[in-house]
Design an enzyme around this catalytic site. Structure first.
Site, short mmCIF file in Angstrom:
data_model
loop_
_atom_site.label_atom_id
_atom_site.label_comp_id
_atom_site.label_asym_id
_atom_site.label_seq_id
_atom_site.Cartn_x
_atom_site.Cartn_y
_atom_site.Cartn_z
N SER A 51 -4.55 5.53 -18.50
CA SER A 51 -5.86 5.86 -17.96
C SER A 51 -6.24 7.32 -18.09
O SER A 51 -7.35 7.72 -17.74
CB SER A 51 -5.99 5.39 -16.51
OG SER A 51 -5.28 6.24 -15.67
N LYS A 54 1.63 0.07 7.42
CA LYS A 54 2.19 -1.25 7.13
C LYS A 54 3.25 -1.63 8.15
O LYS A 54 3.20 -2.72 8.74
CB LYS A 54 2.79 -1.27 5.71
CG LYS A 54 1.79 -0.93 4.62
CD LYS A 54 2.40 -1.02 3.24
CE LYS A 54 3.51 -0.03 3.01
NZ LYS A 54 3.08 1.38 3.08
N THR A 55 4.20 -0.73 8.34
CA THR A 55 5.29 -1.02 9.28
C THR A 55 4.75 -1.15 10.70
O THR A 55 5.11 -2.08 11.43
CB THR A 55 6.36 0.08 9.22
OG1 THR A 55 6.81 0.20 7.87
CG2 THR A 55 7.53 -0.24 10.11
N PRO A 71 2.45 5.03 1.11
CA PRO A 71 3.16 5.41 2.32
C PRO A 71 2.21 5.86 3.44
O PRO A 71 1.15 6.44 3.16
CB PRO A 71 4.01 6.61 1.89
CG PRO A 71 4.15 6.49 0.42
CD PRO A 71 2.91 5.82 -0.05
N LYS A 105 -8.14 5.74 -6.73
CA LYS A 105 -8.51 6.94 -7.47
C LYS A 105 -9.75 7.60 -6.87
O LYS A 105 -9.85 8.83 -6.80
CB LYS A 105 -8.76 6.59 -8.94
CG LYS A 105 -7.48 6.27 -9.70
CD LYS A 105 -7.81 5.78 -11.10
CE LYS A 105 -6.55 5.61 -11.93
NZ LYS A 105 -6.83 5.03 -13.25
N GLY A 110 0.81 -1.21 0.00
CA GLY A 110 0.00 0.00 0.00
C GLY A 110 0.84 1.26 0.00
O GLY A 110 2.06 1.18 0.18
P1 ATP Z 1 5.74 3.53 4.29
O1 ATP Z 1 5.29 2.85 3.05
O2 ATP Z 1 6.08 4.98 4.00
O3 ATP Z 1 6.80 2.82 5.04
P2 ATP Z 1 3.81 2.62 6.30
O4 ATP Z 1 2.58 2.07 5.68
O5 ATP Z 1 4.82 1.67 6.80
O6 ATP Z 1 4.45 3.67 5.28
P3 ATP Z 1 3.61 3.50 9.03
O7 ATP Z 1 4.95 4.09 9.28
O8 ATP Z 1 3.34 2.15 9.55
O9 ATP Z 1 3.31 3.57 7.48
O10 ATP Z 1 2.46 4.49 9.55
C1 ATP Z 1 2.63 5.88 9.70
C2 ATP Z 1 2.05 6.35 11.01
O11 ATP Z 1 0.63 6.30 10.97
C3 ATP Z 1 2.44 5.49 12.19
O12 ATP Z 1 2.64 6.30 13.30
C4 ATP Z 1 1.25 4.57 12.39
O13 ATP Z 1 1.16 4.13 13.71
C5 ATP Z 1 0.10 5.49 12.01
N1 ATP Z 1 -1.06 4.75 11.47
C6 ATP Z 1 -1.21 4.34 10.18
N2 ATP Z 1 -2.37 3.68 10.02
C7 ATP Z 1 -2.98 3.68 11.22
C8 ATP Z 1 -4.23 3.15 11.69
N3 ATP Z 1 -5.06 2.48 10.88
N4 ATP Z 1 -4.52 3.32 12.99
C9 ATP Z 1 -3.67 3.97 13.80
N5 ATP Z 1 -2.50 4.50 13.43
C10 ATP Z 1 -2.14 4.36 12.16
MG MG Z 2 6.89 1.57 6.45
#
Ligand code: ATP
Ligand code: MG
Length: 524
Positions: free
Chosen positions: A432, A114-115, A110, A475, A108
């Site tokens: 697209s 995910k992390t 940024p 989108k 997905g």
């Molecule tokens: P990237 O692809 O850039 O690494 P990522 O998907 O790993 O992005 P994270 O770093 O995990 O993104 O999330 C960014 C911030 O948003 C974190 O502090 C995370 O805890 C918070 N966050 C994201 N989604 C949620 C959610 N559904 N509920 C609570 N907090 C969230």
């Molecule tokens: Mg990440």
């Protein structure tokens, strides 16, 4: 001396026999070396690595599904599907004890969590968590290490991660698996393949460590922004869980329930010392950020917390700080994005399209100007080859329809057409934008304005048929974010509408179209 100290450590480490024997042998070699020789230093470092690695140490899994669910819920809002899948995974783990795959991959844009979701998995299992980024890794040795004969040799990132974990069964996050590269120094993907293969990874060989290391108790989780950059054999080993980005409503909830409390804590604020009103959170979502995830929003909330902390430290009577829309402006400056296209005027030759990029969905305005000339078609802005081809198709279609459209039949000999796509940070490509470009060209040639409330996406054929596109969900979220009201989509994408969150579907009107004639009817 140091040799005695290493022996004491060896005693204490309680290594498996084979490894203990190897360490003992190396210590004996070290004893024969002059005290400060370079070779001695190399041996010492090697011995230290062997002593530090978790050869046998494991944590006991907490396989309590209810508790795991509670932790996942507490730490993340939404994300139903990935959470559900994680719980299933834990349930199976509980039944079979040693689960061999599949490896979960969160895909997905940024900032969608995910992390941080991977981190919660570790927490809910009671396992250690380690993360390495594969972004920019292009050398096999970065995964598998360098042989010790090599000056400055080090173990690879996997072994380094295991040392950090300190146990044999951590949750090991391989972040950004789609950002791995490949060059003449070897293919890191094939090394990674061995890491992830349950048939091979109980005897993982790092060039530096030499002794096979057991990775079979590790729970590997990976993340990626896009799937198409992941090497096929790796992709085959993984189960993809997509996280497409959040709606406005979800973002508000995430801000209030998760990000704000977290930021308050990090800035030493008591819960009741700062209150951000719902109107301010909405403004934050609409006018201060424009993203699929919530990372920028979290940064803005951190900034609010800093300002509030400063105010309270300067004058304790300032608490509680209440942030409304006015205060938001004071703290963060004027809004960075204009929400809603509707209040802007309809324009001739400017049409809003929808794109799907690595960072999620995005809107893009395509501008066309015509001027007297000799029939040149010029394209500027950041566009890829596929987009150029679709501009050509849009142009040819227009030429074939001059009569019906009321355009001068020989316009292509007397006019130059300039298509411009204002540069965003992310280059956009793909077919697209076809119908968007055709609409902009026709609008410019016929002097008819296009409604600013409309956005569109669809590939165009030379005969004006509208072909299906990808990423409709992303989108749609982008259109909703930008305050669009009406979205023209290819008829063949109608079935994808059921994936779109209800709060978005309620506020957007989707109009399925199968031909350019219909597009023009709805747009102008
Ligand atoms: P990237 O692809 O850039 O690494 P990522 O998907 O790993 O992005 P994270 O770093 O995990 O993104 O999330 C960014 C911030 O948003 C974190 O502090 C995370 O805890 C918070 N966050 C994201 N989604 C949620 C959610 N559904 N509920 C609570 N907090 C969230
Ligand atoms: Mg990440």
């Amino acid at each position: 001396g140091e040799v005695e100290e290493l022996r004491a450590q060896l005693e204490e480490a309680q290594l498996p026999e084979k490894i203990a024997a190897k360490v003992e042998k190396e210590i004996e070699r070290l004893e024969k070396m002059p005290a400060s020789s370079a070779e001695g230093a190399v041996i010492r470092t090697y011995v230290e690595w062997l002593l530090a690695l978790p050869w046998t140490k494991q944590t006991e899994d907490v396989l309590d599904i209810a508790k795991a669910e509670q932790i996942l819920e507490e730490e993340h809002y939404g994300l139903e599907k990935p959470k559900e899948r994680v719980l299933e995974y834990l349930a199976v783990q509980k039944l079979v004890k040693k689960l061999k795959g599949p490896i979960l991959c969160f895909v997905g844009p940024p900032g969608v969590g995910k992390t941080s979701l991977a981190r919660s998995i570790a927490k809910s299992l009671g396992r250690e968590f380690v993360r390495i980024s594969l972004g920019g890794v292009r050398d096999e040795a970065e995964i598998r290490g360098h042989r010790r004969t090599y000056v400055g040799a080090m173990p690879g990132r996997i072994i380094q991660g295991m040392r950090t974990a300190g146990t044999q069964n951590p949750v090991f996050l391989l972040d950004e698996i789609d950002k791995m590269a490949m060059d003449f120094r070897g293919d890191p993907a094939s090394a990674l393949l061995e890491v992830l293969d349950p048939e091979q990874n109980s005897t993982f060989s790092d060039h530096y460590i030499e002794i096979p290391f057991d990775l079979s108790n590790v729970m590997f989780v990976t993340t990626a922004n896009v799937v198409h950059n992941i090497p096929r054999p790796l992709l085959d080993r993984m189960e993809l869980l997509t996280v497409p980005g959040y709606t406005e409503l979800e973002k508000q909830q995430i801000a209030q329930r998760h990000l704000l409390p977290k930021q308050k804590k990090e800035h030493g604020l008591e819960e009741e010392q700062l209150d951000v009103l719902p109107t301010a959170v909405l403004a934050l979502v609409r006018e201060y950020t424009r993203e699929s995830g919530v990372r920028n929003m979290e940064q803005q909330l951190a900034s609010i917390c800093r300002k509030a902390a400063k105010a309270i430290v300067a004058d304790p009577k300032a608490a509680p700080v209440v942030v409304d829309v006015e205060k938001l402006k004071e703290y963060l400056g004027p809004p960075k994005f204009r929400y809603g296209m509707a209040e802007q005027e309809d324009q001739i030759g400017a049409v809003t399209g929808l794109a799907w990029t690595e960072v999620g969905g995005d809107t893009l305005v395509i501008e066309v100007t015509v001027m007297p000339g000799s029939g040149k078609l010029t394209l500027t802005g950041k566009l890829g080859d596929v987009m150029k081809e679709s501009a050509q198709a849009a142009f040819s279609y227009t030429r074939s329809r001059v009569k019906e459209l009321g355009i001068e039949p020989d316009f292509h000999e007397k006019t130059d057409i300039h298509i411009h796509i204002p540069e965003g940070a992310i280059p956009k490509d793909g077919p697209s934008a076809g119908i968007t470009m055709a609409t902009a060209i026709i609008s410019a040639l016929t002097n008819r304005a296009v409604s600013r409330e409309v956005a569109m996406t669809g590939e165009i054929t030379l005969r004006g048929r509208v072909l299906p596109i990808g990423g409709l969900k992303e989108k749609s979220l982008a259109a909703h974010r930008a305050g669009i009201r009406k979205v023209l989509i290819p008829k063949d994408n109608e079935r994808d509408l059921r994936d779109i969150p209800e709060s978005v579907r309620e506020e957007l009107t989707f109009i399925p179209v199968s031909h350019m004639d219909e597009v023009l009817l709805h747009a102008m």
